[in-house]
Structures are given as C-alpha cells and as structure tokens.
Design an enzyme around this catalytic site. Sequence first.
Site, PDB file in Angstrom:
ATOM      1  N   SER A   1      -2.874  -4.352  -0.225  1.00 44.62           N
ATOM      2  CA  SER A   1      -3.028  -3.187  -1.302  1.00 44.62           C
ATOM      3  C   SER A   1      -3.415  -3.844  -2.696  1.00 44.62           C
ATOM      4  O   SER A   1      -4.545  -4.478  -2.665  1.00 44.62           O
ATOM      5  CB  SER A   1      -1.837  -2.435  -1.166  1.00 44.62           C
ATOM      6  OG  SER A   1      -2.045  -1.209  -1.841  1.00 44.62           O
TER       7      SER A   1
ATOM      8  N   ASP B   1      -4.105   1.468   4.141  1.00 50.46           N
ATOM      9  CA  ASP B   1      -3.265   0.630   3.384  1.00 50.46           C
ATOM     10  C   ASP B   1      -2.434  -0.415   4.193  1.00 50.46           C
ATOM     11  O   ASP B   1      -1.776   0.084   4.956  1.00 50.46           O
ATOM     12  CB  ASP B   1      -2.288   1.349   2.342  1.00 50.46           C
ATOM     13  CG  ASP B   1      -1.903   0.509   1.310  1.00 50.46           C
ATOM     14  OD1 ASP B   1      -1.058  -0.643   1.738  1.00 50.46           O
ATOM     15  OD2 ASP B   1      -2.190   0.784   0.105  1.00 50.46           O
TER      16      ASP B   1
END
Length: 300
Positions: free
Chosen positions: A83, A197
């Site tokens: 991320s 993610d």
Amino acid sequence: MKSNIIPTWDIGAVIKKLFVALFSCFVLLCACQTTPPAVSLKKAEPKVALVLGGGSAKGFAHIGAIRVLEQEKVPIHMIIGTSAGSLIGGIYASNPDSFQLEWAAYKIDKNDILDISIVYSKVGPVHGAKLEAFVEQTAKAKRLEDTKIPFYPIATDLNTGETVTLEKGSLAKAVRASSAIPGIFVPVIFGNRTLVDGGVTNNIACDVARQKGADVVIAVNLQKDIKNSDIDSVFDIIGQSLNIMMYENSRYKLRYADIVIEPDIQDVPLFDFTKKKMLIEEGMKAAKKAIPRIKKLIAQ
C-alpha cells in the site's frame, strides 16, 4: 715389498661430512618449495531487506526512516512494500536518493492521486489512474524488473484471497494495485488477476522478505497505535476499519522481522496530507533509535 699396514678411517669425520651434505640438500629442497598464498576468508555481507508497511497518509513516515538508514549507510538489498509502503518504496527503489524522495513527497497533494468519479462508484469512487500517473512521472524506473534496488510490491487477489507478490510489469500499475483500498479505489486488473490493497492479507510482508533470501529484515510498521478519534466521513470509516484489520494481521508477520521501526504516530486520517513534516520527523526519530541495533546485527 707390499705394506701390510691397514688404513684407519676417521669415523667421526665421515659422519660429520655426511651430515653436512644431507643438511645442504634439505636447505636446497626447502628453497625450491613455493609458499602458497594466504587465503583471505572475507566474511560475506548479509542480505538486508527493508519492509515498508501500509498506512495511507501515515506512509510519509517511511521517508524519514529511509533518510536515516541512508545517512547511516545501512545497506538495503531489497524493498518489500504494501500500500503506502509500495508507493514510497517503489519510488525510492527506482532511484535510491532520500533527498529526491522527500522533495517528491512535499510536492504531492491528495488531489494528485485522488480522482473521484461517479462513473466508477459501483466498485469504488476513486479510479486510481491519477495515482498510477503520479508514479509513472516520478519514478525513474518504469518496470519492476528495472529498479536499482529489487522491489516487490504486495497486493491481494480479490477473487481468491491470496497474497500476491508482484515481480514483473509496470511499476506504476503495480503500486496502484498494491494501494487499491477496497471500497475506495477501483480494483486493478494486473495480468490475469483482479487485485486490491495488499494490506487486506499482508500489511507488512516480512515473510516475503525471508522467502526472497533476506538475512536481516528491517520492518517499518505504521500500525503501532491505531487509535483515531477524528472519524467523520465514509472514507474515515473505511480507512479506520482497514487500519484495525492491518494491525491484526501485522502482529503475526512482524515475527519474521529482526528489527521493527515503529514511528510514534496516531490520529492521522486516511488522506490527510497536511502532516507530512511531523510524519517524516517521527519516522526519523524511530529509525535513529534502531540504528545501534541494526549495525550490531549486520556486524554479527
């Protein structure tokens, strides 16, 4: 008339001459021998991995930690990022210069990476094309294979729930996939997978660093304190929910780390880009505390 005198031998003199002759031969043989060169057993340098965890805007703290590691000449042989960690890690891996990294961070605004559109609201209000474009323009390397420091962004396969380590292809698109927060960003098609993610399954992928052959794993964890009293939007709710989830899955993965750097940060909303200076400074403080342990570990 023949003499009947039998010659007498000086046995001692004979033995002495024989000893001298043998000693001379021994000296000559030794002189002919070549002495082999001394073998230098140089200690192999340990392979050091830097693992950067997710945390949205908190990711600016990674920059401070990287700056200190660079200043202290800590070798980094690979970077694994999830991320926000993939965004910072990818840019740095393509050009290992903490000054340039910090300069890029101070220039970026949330509007540079958030392209909210009602067209994609069915699967996520933020498309993610702006984020991909920012990485494409900022990172010197364009493909994962071409980064100066080997770089592995972490994503999650939305269909299977598997953790995916990306190793080939577009650097910018890989970062976008690793940062595609579910419910906010549109999932990313990468190869034959639909990705979101990486923090969903592996927010701080120290285990991946071990799989890649790291001897020393340095992790920068942004989830030390997930308390947040400033929640007043749907983005904040999703972000805080993701923080709680990442906090829980990080606890297990951190067991694979040798050194854990944990900046003292909290109450930073998902996309609050106004606290960059504080976050970078906290990253530096935490990294400086860890330097003696890091150097001792590498020396061992």
